[in-house]
Design an enzyme around this catalytic site. Structure first.
Site, short mmCIF file in Angstrom:
data_model
loop_
_atom_site.label_atom_id
_atom_site.label_comp_id
_atom_site.label_asym_id
_atom_site.label_seq_id
_atom_site.Cartn_x
_atom_site.Cartn_y
_atom_site.Cartn_z
N ASP A 1 70.52 42.38 8.79
CA ASP A 1 70.74 43.08 7.42
C ASP A 1 70.81 44.36 7.74
OD1 ASP A 1 68.10 42.58 7.89
OD2 ASP A 1 68.03 44.32 6.60
N THR B 1 70.52 36.89 12.35
CA THR B 1 68.77 37.40 11.89
C THR B 1 67.85 35.61 12.77
OG1 THR B 1 67.63 38.00 11.27
CG2 THR B 1 69.17 37.57 9.60
N ASP C 1 65.39 36.07 11.79
CA ASP C 1 64.73 35.46 10.80
C ASP C 1 65.42 34.85 9.40
OD1 ASP C 1 62.99 37.22 12.14
OD2 ASP C 1 63.16 38.71 10.27
N ARG D 1 59.57 39.27 10.24
CA ARG D 1 59.17 41.07 9.73
C ARG D 1 58.65 40.21 7.92
NH1 ARG D 1 59.50 45.83 10.26
NH2 ARG D 1 59.87 45.16 12.15
N PHE E 1 61.66 35.07 23.79
CA PHE E 1 61.87 33.08 25.06
C PHE E 1 63.05 32.99 23.60
CE2 PHE E 1 61.86 28.48 25.54
CZ PHE E 1 62.45 28.69 27.14
N ARG F 1 64.66 34.37 20.88
CA ARG F 1 65.79 34.96 20.50
C ARG F 1 66.31 34.81 21.69
NH1 ARG F 1 65.06 40.91 19.47
NH2 ARG F 1 64.59 42.00 21.74
#
Length: 403
Positions: free
Chosen positions: A122, A150, A152, A197, A325, A327
């Site tokens: 983002d 991402t 996430d 996050r 590890f 990502r």
């Protein structure tokens, strides 16, 4: 059609899609616009500001398929916000008094770039939106098309961001080994901290992938290595309410019964409370150019370890983080298919002068399209009512509610 000059960059944190996305763009342009000149700015927007780029040669084009084998980024990343002039000056990327957006726009114009592809989350794509708006307002003829990466999976309104599926699968592989630490000592508490996050999707998806990976394992009856030792006992996400005392009592019962306890925790779980606690104690919390707390300095897993270890009478406790590890892995088959579909659309949109970010638009029934930049933002919360998550929590035996 006039000859195109295409630039690309990767920015933000790593995800298991960057190398494949770069390779895919090179391959696609070589197929549909072979006369287009291709360059890559090194280390994200930093490379744009400094004029530091890689010319994609004929040999690089021929070997582009090799990039699908690797994690990381073959052209480098950085976290640079073009609207944060003070940070850009501090880092030596622009001079005092210069507007980074103008410096970037003029660099792109001087380099003769007609199409810019940004591959990032983002922050990367909202920065791309700021750049696209500046370019349009100042009559620069440039098309900007972003690709959403991402781990996430928290980009609004995109259903599935690139790299997230792989990160969950690789995180499960990571923990399959780490879970064996339960056999190292009696009354062991193992905390698996997973990236995320603001959004708990990756932690939830990693737990799901781990349960799927281990559900059909066979064990030697009577030995301590069994399904109970490979289980998950708790999952904590930013979207969930957290009752320390109740959860400690529940985990202590598990510890007393089977001799160990396993917790999956998102790095954003209880983050606001932890930051507030530290700031109230007079600590200065470090933040990045985008104003985000530098989450690696907070150690959320360590906070949970500190809270739980004594309450559950653990004789041994440890925190293991799968983030780097996971990502840094190469894209898996599911992500490769998603990457190819988004890359094809990104190239088509760019050649047709349509700016935006490619993705399955949740605001239009999941249709794959080039989404308008103003609609892109971060921090999408994970939907706790998702069916597969309910199944995961039923398997674990944990009750939960929204924060």
């Amino acid at each position: 059609m006039a000859k195109q000059k295409v630039a690309m960059l990767t920015a933000g944190g790593l995800a298991p899609c960057l190398s494949s996305a770069v390779g895919g763009l090179i391959e696609r342009y070589s197929d549909v616009a072979p006369d287009a000149e291709l360059i890559a700015y090194k280390s994200g927007y930093q490379g744009v500001l400094l004029g530091d780029s890689i010319q994609i040669s004929k040999e690089m084009r021929q070997k582009a398929p090799l990039l699908h084998r690797f994690g990381g980024s073959p052209i480098g990343n950085s976290r640079v916000k073009l609207t944060n002039a003070a940070d850009c000056v501090k880092r030596g990327l622009v001079k005092e008094g210069e507007n980074p957006l103008r410096v970037a726009a003029e660099r792109l114009a001087d380099d003769g770039v007609t199409i810019l592809h940004t591959i990032g989350g983002d922050d990367t794509n909202t920065t791309a939106a700021d750049l696209a708006a500046y370019l349009a307002a100042n009559n620069y003829d440039l098309t900007v098309v972003g690709l959403p990466k991402t781990v996430d999976n928290d980009v609004v309104p995109i259903r599935q961001s690139l790299g997230a599926w792989t990160a969950a699968e690789v995180g499960a592989h990571f923990f399959d080994n780490v879970s064996n630490e339960q056999s190292a000592a009696p009354r062991t508490l193992v905390i698996h901290e997973v990236m995320g996050r603001h959004c708990g999707w990756l932690t939830a998806a990693t737990a799901r992938a781990y349960l799927s990976r281990t559900k059909n394992y066979e064990y030697v009856d009577g030995m301590m290595m069994n399904a109970g030792m490979k289980s998950i006992d708790a999952v904590y996400l930013p979207e969930m309410a957290f009752d320390l005392q109740a959860e400690a009592e529940r985990l202590k019962e598990i510890m007393d019964k089977i001799g160990h306890a396993t917790v999956f925790v998102s790095e954003g779980a209880c983050l606001d409370a932890i930051v507030a606690e530290r700031e109230a104690a007079g600590e200065t919390i470090k933040r990045d150019a985008f104003g985000h707390v530098k989450i690696d300095t907070i150690n959320v897993g360590g906070w949970f370890q500190k809270q739980f270890a004594n309450l559950v009478n653990a004789e041994r406790s440890l925190v293991q983080k799968s983030g780097y590890f996971a990502r840094s892995a190469p894209a898996n088959g599911d992500d490769l298919r998603l990457i190819h579909s988004m890359v094809d659309l990104a190239v088509e949109s760019a050649l047709n002068k349509v700016s935006g970010v490619t993705g399955h638009d949740e605001g239009q029934d999941g249709k794959l399209r080039t989404i308008e930049f103003p609609r892109i933002k971060g921090g999408k919360a994970f939907d706790l009512s998702t069916r597969w998550f309910a199944e995961v929590m039923d398997t674990i035996g944990q009750k939960y509610q929204e924060a």
